[in-house]
Design an enzyme around this catalytic site. Structure first.
Site, PDB file in Angstrom:
ATOM      1  N   GLU A  79       0.803  -1.223   0.000  1.00 48.20           N
ATOM      2  CA  GLU A  79       0.000   0.000   0.000  1.00 48.20           C
ATOM      3  C   GLU A  79       0.835   1.271   0.000  1.00 48.20           C
ATOM      4  O   GLU A  79       0.307   2.363  -0.222  1.00 48.20           O
ATOM      5  CB  GLU A  79      -0.947  -0.015   1.205  1.00 48.20           C
ATOM      6  N   GLU A 110       7.698 -21.630   8.120  1.00 43.73           N
ATOM      7  CA  GLU A 110       8.116 -20.724   9.195  1.00 43.73           C
ATOM      8  C   GLU A 110       9.201 -21.321  10.087  1.00 43.73           C
ATOM      9  O   GLU A 110       9.771 -20.629  10.926  1.00 43.73           O
ATOM     10  CB  GLU A 110       6.911 -20.325  10.050  1.00 43.73           C
TER      11      GLU A 110
END
Length: 268
Positions: A79, A110
């Site tokens: 963004e 992860e």
């Protein structure tokens, strides 16, 4: 370490609650999040100030995380170009397992302590840059490994976690620890913890961009004009700044391509 994010919910037998009872319980827990963020403001201030200074000297900002945390970093980074008119690689979000993990979990991604640094090499991260690790638990191996290696290479390190005293915070020069307490749904850190991380990311990137001159007054003068809504918003900004009518402002905006350029070129 005691992981508050994994402690049992304060609510019991939630599978037997009415819809309204469930909603009220979630809402009551959500109300605690901004209060926890407020307690962490001094830490957020130190991180934002350090990142702004490093980026003002030519550095970039990277986020790394897994699962919900990684997705939030990708969202915040993606963004920044349309909001502040910065290059797409100025703020970069990297998620364990690669972009496919944005939509579908990648098994064991992860748990790899080496992969984050490998992923960062695609962008040639260096000692001018900043790396913020995102991990609600504060223990994610992918994030710990990336931060430790980055620090060894002179990269400024920070984090946003929801437990205290974990290895992610220990690997960070500027840790931000927002302790929101047990989740409504035990261990579901996409809820309060995710909300807390999103709030801090909003604060971090917005503050940094303001400090870097990407905002004038309270306006996004460098935003990309990628749709009719944003063109209309930009036109209104030009109207307000130059005290001209809509058609004239729209013409200037199209001609110069941004609010900042239109105003600077025509300010009397």
């Amino acid at each position: 370490m005691i992981r508050v994010t994994e402690q049992e919910s304060r609510y019991h037998n939630i599978d037997q609650m009415s819809v309204l009872e469930i909603l009220k319980g979630i809402n009551n827990e959500d109300k605690l999040v901004p209060l926890a963020v407020e307690q962490a403001l001094p830490q957020i201030e130190r991180l934002a100030d350090a990142v702004a200074k490093r980026m003002a000297a030519g550095g970039r900002l990277f986020y790394i995380g897994a699962g919900t945390s990684g997705r939030l970093g990708v969202v915040d980074a993606s963004e920044c170009p349309p909001t502040f008119g910065v290059p797409f690689d100025y703020v970069v979000g990297i998620i364990a397992g690669g972009d496919q993990a944005i939509r579908k979990a990648v098994e064991n991604a992860e748990d790899d302590t080496h992969q984050a640094w490998v992923d960062l090499q695609e962008y040639h991260i260096n000692s001018q840059d900043c790396l913020v690790g995102l991990a609600a638990s504060g223990t994610t191996p992918y994030v710990v490994g990336g931060l430790n290696t980055a620090r060894e290479h002179g990269v400024l390190t920070g984090c946003i976690v929801c437990n205290t005293g974990g290895p992610v915070a220990e690997a960070s020069d500027f840790p931000v620890e927002v302790v929101v307490g047990p989740e409504f749904l035990t261990g579901s850190t996409r809820m309060k913890s995710g909300t807390a991380q999103k709030l801090v990311l909003n604060m971090l990137s917005t503050t940094v961009m303001i400090r870097l001159g990407r905002v004038k007054g309270n306006k996004m003068v460098d935003m990309q004009l990628t749709n009719h809504k944003l063109v209309d918003r930009g036109t209104q900004m030009v109207m307000d700044e130059l005290n001209i009518d809509h058609d004239h402002a729209a013409d200037l905006l199209i001609r110069y391509g941004s609010v900042r350029k239109a105003v600077e070129a025509n300010h009397k």
